[in-house]
Design an enzyme around this catalytic site. Structure first.
Site, PDB file in Angstrom:
ATOM      1  N   ASP A   1      -6.858  -6.115 -11.123  1.00 29.45           N
ATOM      2  CA  ASP A   1      -6.026  -6.264 -12.541  1.00 29.45           C
ATOM      3  C   ASP A   1      -4.526  -6.137 -12.966  1.00 29.45           C
ATOM      4  O   ASP A   1      -3.650  -5.265 -12.013  1.00 29.45           O
ATOM      5  CB  ASP A   1      -6.549  -5.486 -13.859  1.00 29.45           C
ATOM      6  CG  ASP A   1      -6.796  -5.770 -14.458  1.00 29.45           C
ATOM      7  OD1 ASP A   1      -6.498  -7.100 -15.297  1.00 29.45           O
ATOM      8  OD2 ASP A   1      -6.807  -4.712 -16.061  1.00 29.45           O
TER       9      ASP A   1
ATOM     10  N   HIS B   1      -1.586 -15.185 -11.092  1.00 35.37           N
ATOM     11  CA  HIS B   1      -2.034 -15.289 -10.246  1.00 35.37           C
ATOM     12  C   HIS B   1      -1.583 -15.952  -9.221  1.00 35.37           C
ATOM     13  O   HIS B   1      -2.450 -15.583  -8.104  1.00 35.37           O
ATOM     14  CB  HIS B   1      -2.869 -16.490 -10.588  1.00 35.37           C
ATOM     15  CG  HIS B   1      -3.665 -15.842 -12.530  1.00 35.37           C
ATOM     16  ND1 HIS B   1      -3.814 -14.611 -12.298  1.00 35.37           N
ATOM     17  CD2 HIS B   1      -3.370 -15.980 -13.915  1.00 35.37           C
ATOM     18  CE1 HIS B   1      -4.782 -14.107 -13.664  1.00 35.37           C
ATOM     19  NE2 HIS B   1      -4.580 -14.623 -14.601  1.00 35.37           N
TER      20      HIS B   1
ATOM     21  N   LEU C   1     -15.457  -7.743   9.178  1.00 28.42           N
ATOM     22  CA  LEU C   1     -14.966  -8.261   7.411  1.00 28.42           C
ATOM     23  C   LEU C   1     -16.010  -8.676   7.108  1.00 28.42           C
ATOM     24  O   LEU C   1     -15.998 -10.052   7.375  1.00 28.42           O
ATOM     25  CB  LEU C   1     -13.584  -8.300   7.394  1.00 28.42           C
ATOM     26  CG  LEU C   1     -13.965  -7.794   5.791  1.00 28.42           C
ATOM     27  CD1 LEU C   1     -13.456  -6.228   5.067  1.00 28.42           C
ATOM     28  CD2 LEU C   1     -12.489  -7.722   4.844  1.00 28.42           C
TER      29      LEU C   1
END
Ligand code: FPP
Length: 238
Positions: free
Chosen positions: A15, A32, A126
């Protein structure tokens, strides 16, 4: 569910992109774009912090309400990320998968999702899960609705169904550490079921300024917490 699996499952609510950009006199979308670069840095740093699964909240089911310009920029960024990062992910043993609804995703992004998932499927270092068009409550409702009526179901059965309806085919894992950047302290409909025993970590740092050092700090705090899962501390048990 996650106790038997090696490595931390960290989930991040990324956020603060919009506020970061506006605070610098730029359009929200600039946040972004920088945020996408941060995703790469954090993904690459995660294994050395002891993280074996990383779930990133990239786009919630409620984010469709944002201005269409912002939504389409985000969809383009997701696609670009999947296309551009595939080679690095293969080299780094990162298996990429997208969780969430798929019926509202633009066709070009859908194609990129299929390609990235297929190309990185042998990654073992991962598990990277990117949540797009995601709503935890929607997943739970869909899962509950799809189980046969009239019989009792276990927690594990419902969990598997939640995974299935949101296109997760790997082993079910609870979240160990949930991080939220940007100063707010809420879950925003993210992994509500899987966070039943998650340790929560909130930081004022906005996502575009979040770094591998901040990730390491969050993991250190996590490791210092005593997780009891409803039991009493070992020392008090006797
Ligand atoms: C929340 O910040 C962030 C989003 C809704 C988008 C997250 C997207 C990225 C980090 C970039 C690309 C991601 C990938 C996986 C390549 P906000 O815009 O709501 O911030 P604000 O609260 O300051 O407005």
């Amino acid at each position: 569910m996650s106790a038997h699996v090696e490595g931390i499952h960290a989930a991040i609510i990324m956020d603060g992109n919009g506020r970061w950009a506006v605070g610098r006199g730029k359009p929200r979308t600039a946040g972004h774009i920088v945020g996408a670069r941060v995703v790469r840095d954090i993904v690459e740093a995660a294994p050395s912090c002891g993280i074996s699964m990383l779930t990133l909240y990239a786009f919630s089911a409620d984010n469709w309400q944002r201005p269409s310009r912002e939504v389409s920029l985000l969809m383009r960024l997701f696609r670009r990320y999947l296309v551009k990062e595939t080679t690095r992910c293969i080299a780094n043993g990162v298996r990429m998968r997208i969780i969430g609804r798929r019926d509202r995703i633009p066709a070009e992004l859908l194609k990129a999702i299929h390609n990235a998932e297929e190309a990185t499927k042998h990654g073992r270092t991962l598990d990277l899960r990117i949540a797009v068009d995601y709503s935890a409550r929607d997943a739970i409702v869909r899962a509950a609705s799809s189980l046969p009526r009239g019989t009792k179901h276990t927690i594990e059965e419902l969990q598997r169904e939640i995974d299935r309806v949101y296109h997760w085919t790997g082993p079910s894992r609870d979240v160990d550490l949930l991080i939220r950047t940007g100063g707010e302290q809420r879950l925003s409909d993210f992994l509500l079921w899987e966070c039943a025993y998650a340790e929560l970590y909130f930081t004022d740092r906005k996502w575009p300024e979040f770094s591998p050092v901040d990730l390491e700090a969050a993991v250190q705090v996590f490791r210092s917490r005593e997780r009891r899962f409803g039991a009493v501390p070992a020392v008090a048990a006797g």
